[in-house]
Structures are given as C-alpha cells and as structure tokens.
Design a protein around this motif. Structure first.
Motif, PDB file in Angstrom:
ATOM      1  N   GLU A  74       0.816  -1.221   0.000  1.00 27.22           N
ATOM      2  CA  GLU A  74       0.000   0.000   0.000  1.00 27.22           C
ATOM      3  C   GLU A  74       0.847   1.268   0.000  1.00 27.22           C
ATOM      4  N   ALA A  75       2.065   1.175   0.517  1.00 30.23           N
ATOM      5  CA  ALA A  75       3.018   2.294   0.525  1.00 30.23           C
ATOM      6  C   ALA A  75       2.410   3.578   1.091  1.00 30.23           C
ATOM      7  N   PRO A  76       1.982   3.554   2.356  1.00 32.91           N
ATOM      8  CA  PRO A  76       1.356   4.749   2.940  1.00 32.91           C
ATOM      9  C   PRO A  76       2.376   5.785   3.381  1.00 32.91           C
ATOM     10  N   GLN A  77       1.913   7.017   3.499  1.00 38.07           N
ATOM     11  CA  GLN A  77       2.732   8.065   4.130  1.00 38.07           C
ATOM     12  C   GLN A  77       2.534   8.067   5.648  1.00 38.07           C
ATOM     13  N   GLN A  78       1.395   7.532   6.083  1.00 40.18           N
ATOM     14  CA  GLN A  78       1.083   7.513   7.511  1.00 40.18           C
ATOM     15  C   GLN A  78       0.406   6.196   7.872  1.00 40.18           C
ATOM     16  N   VAL A  79       0.702   5.695   9.073  1.00 41.36           N
ATOM     17  CA  VAL A  79      -0.024   4.568   9.659  1.00 41.36           C
ATOM     18  C   VAL A  79      -0.581   5.041  10.993  1.00 41.36           C
ATOM     19  N   LEU A  80      -1.893   4.955  11.149  1.00 40.63           N
ATOM     20  CA  LEU A  80      -2.538   5.313  12.410  1.00 40.63           C
ATOM     21  C   LEU A  80      -3.076   4.027  13.032  1.00 40.63           C
ATOM     22  N   HIS A  81      -2.492   3.654  14.151  1.00 37.29           N
ATOM     23  CA  HIS A  81      -2.768   2.347  14.760  1.00 37.29           C
ATOM     24  C   HIS A  81      -3.754   2.499  15.922  1.00 37.29           C
ATOM     25  N   LEU A  82      -5.018   2.128  15.645  1.00 37.91           N
ATOM     26  CA  LEU A  82      -6.068   2.198  16.662  1.00 37.91           C
ATOM     27  C   LEU A  82      -6.621   0.829  17.030  1.00 37.91           C
ATOM     28  N   ALA A  83      -6.319  -0.203  16.265  1.00 38.24           N
ATOM     29  CA  ALA A  83      -6.898  -1.522  16.521  1.00 38.24           C
ATOM     30  C   ALA A  83      -6.531  -1.988  17.919  1.00 38.24           C
ATOM     31  N   ALA A  84      -7.561  -2.321  18.712  1.00 35.61           N
ATOM     32  CA  ALA A  84      -7.326  -2.755  20.090  1.00 35.61           C
ATOM     33  C   ALA A  84      -8.604  -3.334  20.669  1.00 35.61           C
ATOM     34  N   ARG A 114       8.341  -0.737  10.294  1.00 36.42           N
ATOM     35  CA  ARG A 114       9.803  -0.558  10.271  1.00 36.42           C
ATOM     36  C   ARG A 114      10.426  -1.176   9.024  1.00 36.42           C
ATOM     37  N   SER A 115       9.919  -2.346   8.655  1.00 34.28           N
ATOM     38  CA  SER A 115      10.439  -3.000   7.456  1.00 34.28           C
ATOM     39  C   SER A 115      10.200  -2.142   6.221  1.00 34.28           C
ATOM     40  N   TYR A 116       9.005  -1.583   6.112  1.00 33.67           N
ATOM     41  CA  TYR A 116       8.670  -0.718   4.969  1.00 33.67           C
ATOM     42  C   TYR A 116       9.475   0.572   5.008  1.00 33.67           C
ATOM     43  N   TRP A 117       9.506   1.209   6.162  1.00 32.26           N
ATOM     44  CA  TRP A 117      10.158   2.514   6.317  1.00 32.26           C
ATOM     45  C   TRP A 117      11.654   2.435   6.030  1.00 32.26           C
ATOM     46  N   GLU A 124      11.300  10.362   1.828  1.00 31.02           N
ATOM     47  CA  GLU A 124      10.129   9.578   2.216  1.00 31.02           C
ATOM     48  C   GLU A 124      10.227   9.133   3.673  1.00 31.02           C
ATOM     49  N   LYS A 125      11.435   8.791   4.104  1.00 31.61           N
ATOM     50  CA  LYS A 125      11.624   8.434   5.508  1.00 31.61           C
ATOM     51  C   LYS A 125      11.275   9.595   6.428  1.00 31.61           C
ATOM     52  N   ALA A 126      11.708  10.782   6.049  1.00 33.12           N
ATOM     53  CA  ALA A 126      11.478  11.955   6.891  1.00 33.12           C
ATOM     54  C   ALA A 126       9.998  12.303   6.975  1.00 33.12           C
ATOM     55  N   ALA A 127       9.244  11.988   5.933  1.00 35.51           N
ATOM     56  CA  ALA A 127       7.829  12.345   5.889  1.00 35.51           C
ATOM     57  C   ALA A 127       6.933  11.310   6.565  1.00 35.51           C
ATOM     58  N   PHE A 128       7.420  10.080   6.690  1.00 38.76           N
ATOM     59  CA  PHE A 128       6.587   8.986   7.202  1.00 38.76           C
ATOM     60  C   PHE A 128       6.310   9.163   8.694  1.00 38.76           C
ATOM     61  N   ARG A 129       5.081   8.779   9.126  1.00 34.89           N
ATOM     62  CA  ARG A 129       4.734   8.792  10.546  1.00 34.89           C
ATOM     63  C   ARG A 129       3.920   7.552  10.916  1.00 34.89           C
ATOM     64  N   PHE A 130       4.154   7.075  12.134  1.00 37.84           N
ATOM     65  CA  PHE A 130       3.370   5.987  12.732  1.00 37.84           C
ATOM     66  C   PHE A 130       2.786   6.540  14.016  1.00 37.84           C
ATOM     67  N   LEU A 131       1.455   6.648  14.077  1.00 33.84           N
ATOM     68  CA  LEU A 131       0.792   7.145  15.278  1.00 33.84           C
ATOM     69  C   LEU A 131       0.186   5.979  16.040  1.00 33.84           C
ATOM     70  N   HIS A 132       0.624   5.804  17.266  1.00 32.98           N
ATOM     71  CA  HIS A 132       0.069   4.782  18.151  1.00 32.98           C
ATOM     72  C   HIS A 132      -0.939   5.458  19.080  1.00 32.98           C
ATOM     73  N   VAL A 133      -2.194   5.027  18.999  1.00 28.79           N
ATOM     74  CA  VAL A 133      -3.281   5.679  19.734  1.00 28.79           C
ATOM     75  C   VAL A 133      -3.579   4.884  20.998  1.00 28.79           C
ATOM     76  N   SER A 134      -3.512   5.562  22.141  1.00 22.29           N
ATOM     77  CA  SER A 134      -3.663   4.880  23.421  1.00 22.29           C
ATOM     78  C   SER A 134      -4.658   5.628  24.317  1.00 22.29           C
ATOM     79  N   VAL A 240      -0.704  13.184  13.821  1.00 19.53           N
ATOM     80  CA  VAL A 240       0.085  12.371  12.905  1.00 19.53           C
ATOM     81  C   VAL A 240       0.757  13.229  11.838  1.00 19.53           C
ATOM     82  N   SER A 241       0.175  14.366  11.525  1.00 14.84           N
ATOM     83  CA  SER A 241       0.743  15.235  10.493  1.00 14.84           C
ATOM     84  C   SER A 241       1.778  16.217  11.042  1.00 14.84           C
ATOM     85  N   LYS A 242       1.556  16.706  12.270  1.00 13.22           N
ATOM     86  CA  LYS A 242       2.412  17.776  12.788  1.00 13.22           C
ATOM     87  C   LYS A 242       3.129  17.439  14.089  1.00 13.22           C
TER      88      LYS A 242
END
Length: 355
Positions: A74-84, A114-117, A124-134, A240-242
């Motif tokens: 999928e090659a995303p710019q952002q991953v927002l992880h809410l599954a729980a 991490r594997s993708y990034w 692209e590395k600098a722009a990528f973000r992973f948001l862990h929602v807790s 996740v953006s800022k």
C-alpha cells in the motif's frame, strides 16, 4: 498529491470517526485494516467507502507477515494504529484477547512499518509517521486534584490498561532503538455516534429507552474526562501530520463528570426529547463496583493545544445532546446489535479463564 493512510481498527468507534474525517473532510485515501470483531461495523465507514477513497481489508493485526506485506504494497505516508480490544470489563473476565491484540498486534504493526520505512529514500523516511493511539487509563487513578500530563508515570490497574501500557512502551522503544518516526497519543473517555452499546453512555441511552435498569457502579462518584469522538478524530489527524516523532500528546475534553452525573444528564435529555410515564432517573440502579475501578481520570491537553493548535469544539452538554439525538435517529444501526451481539448484560466477572 493525495495522502495515502493506513488506519487499523478503522471500522470501530474511534477509528471510524477518524476514517470519516480523513476521507470526507481531508480527501485522503484510506486503507482500513480491521479484524471485524464484535465491536466493528462496516456501516460505520459506509459514507467513506462510497467515495471510492476508502477500502476495507479484513485482517488480523497479529499476523505480522501479512501486516508487513500490506504496508509494503500500500506504501502509505502515515499509519494510524487504533486496533485494540478496549473494554475494561471484558478484559477482567477475559484478558487473553487483550494481551494478544494490544501487545502482540502492536508489535506486529511496528515491525511491519519498520520493514517498509527502512527501504524508503531519505525524503520519504522523513515524511513517514506511525501514530500509536492509546488511553489515559495507562496512568492509573488520580486523587481529587491534579491532571494527567505526558510525563505522568504509568500505573495501570486493569488487564486492559496494562496491555495498552505495554503497547505504549513498545511504540516508544521502536522510536528510541530503531528511530522509526513514532508518535503516541493518550486520550480521555470518548463518546459520540456509532459507539458500541457496551460502553457507559450508549448503554444508558438504550437501556433508558427500553425501560431497563440503568446500572451505576458503586456510588457513582468515579470521575472521567469526556471527549467527543469527532474532536478526537481531528486531534489524531493533526498529531500524525504535525506531531514530533518520539513525543506523546494527551487528548482530553476538559469535561470532568462523575458517572452518576453522566447518567442523570442522559436521563434528563431523554425526558426532554421523548417523555415517558415517569422520570428516567427512577431507573438508576447502583450495582457492585468493578474490580480495580480507578476513581478519577483527567487529562491536561495543554501541550496539544499550545504546540499544535488543537481545540475541542464540543463541551459535554453540546456533545451529549448530539449523541442522544443520534441514537434516537438511528435505531437501524443499534437495534441489530442489541438483539444479536450485546443486549446490555453485566460484564466484568472475575472467574478464571481456561488456558
């Protein structure tokens, strides 16, 4: 350029609010990864899917190889992880699913990201973000004063909050060890449309409409800070953006209420909109308290407000009025759930679970 985003848990309550915001308000392209357990509902993202910019993949985040393949393809710019798994009472009676999904699933997502990034070019590395929602529940219980800050020590009380605390530590370790650009958010209690009816506010609304008892744990004095789910969705898109990698941002509504005050407010709002034969406050029934029930949560969202400019648009009164009206207007969404998935029975029994 259209932003490509993966949202795990995107068919759930908070996840679907986020998906609707990203797709309908920000015109992003969103891939939803959801196992479609009991609390997920495809109707929650129907409006987003109808645009053609939202796709649902029914997958288990604990399948690390599959998650790595999906993120890579999928090659995303952002991953927002809410599954729980998120319901405290269910974690008390059945903690295993919480450990597997919240801990192992988070590890799986972090490793897939991490594997993708690691294979991206520098920009692209600098722009990528992973948001862990807790959750704010990782901080434990507050006394009568004070607020949770991003630096508050962790002190979880339930199997649910312990599993989320573990996942938070994993996310932060993946930033510190591997420099994966992870951001963490911790939120207060959410409420609003599409909320699965095991949680306090939708449970009380539907029980009140059906003339059933309105269960209040203990003496009802436990305090929560309430956050309207659409305000939370806007905060997550902003974080996740800022947000700065490695940082934590607390998201709260500054709406502290006792559980009893919440229930009474719902009763009064329903009495105003759909008067019955008697005041609905008469349906309130105090029940044995939940084991390990934290007394008070309250979040200081100053860092998010000052650094990123976020502001909650709803106070508790306006948000609750919108929520009650939504449930009155959408029986087609909740009636099947009450009949076949969860009818309102007490959860959180402490019988030991078989291995």
């Amino acid at each position: 350029m259209t932003k490509k985003i993966i949202v795990t848990g995107g068919a759930g309550f908070i996840g679907s609010a986020l998906v609707r915001h990203l797709v309908l308000d920000q015109a992003a392209e969103v891939v939803v990864i959801d196992k479609m357990t009991y609390a997920a509902n495809r109707a929650n993202i129907a409006a987003a899917e109808s645009t053609g910019r939202c796709r649902l993949l029914v997958e288990d985040i604990c399948d690390q190889r599959r998650m790595a393949d999906i993120i890579a393809s999928e090659a995303p710019q952002q991953v927002l992880h809410l599954a729980a798994e998120s319901h405290v009472d269910r974690s008390i009676s059945g903690p295993r699913d919480f450990i597997e999904t919240n801990v192992i699933g988070t590890y799986s997502m972090l490793e897939g990201a991490r594997s993708y990034w690691s294979g991206l070019d520098a920009a692209e590395k600098a722009a990528f973000r992973f948001l862990h929602v807790s959750t704010d529940e990782v901080y434990g219980s507050l006394g009568p004063g004070g607020l949770f800050h991003e630096t508050t020590p962790y002190d979880p009380s339930s199997p649910y909050s312990a599993s989320k605390a573990a996942s938070d530590h994993l996310a932060k370790a993946w930033f510190r060890t591997y420099r994966l650009p992870v951001v963490v958010s911790n939120c207060s209690n959410n409420y609003g449309p599409y909320h699965f009816p095991e949680k306090l506010i939708p449970l009380i609304i539907l029980n009140a409409l059906e003339g059933k008892d309105l269960p209040v744990y203990g003496d009802g004095s436990n305090i929560r800070d309430w956050l309207y789910v659409e305000d939370h969705a806007h905060a997550l898109a902003l974080i996740v953006s800022k947000g700065r990698p490695g940082e934590t941002y607390n998201v709260g509504g500054r709406n502290e209420r006792t559980n009893l005050q919440v229930v009474e407010r719902i009763c009064d709002e329903l009495d105003r909109l759909v008067p019955g034969d008697r005041p609905r406050r008469e349906q309130i029934k105090f029940v044995t308290d939940r084991p390990g029930h934290d007394h008070r949560y309250a979040i200081d969202a100053t860092k998010l407000e000052d650094e990123l400019g976020w502001r909650a648009q709803e106070n508790f009164e306006t948000g609750l009025a919108k929520t009650v009206r939504w449930y009155l207007d959408n029986p087609g969404w909740w009636t099947p759930l009450r009949k076949s998935v969860y009818s309102g029975e007490r959860l959180g029994l402490t019988a030991p679970q078989k291995a």
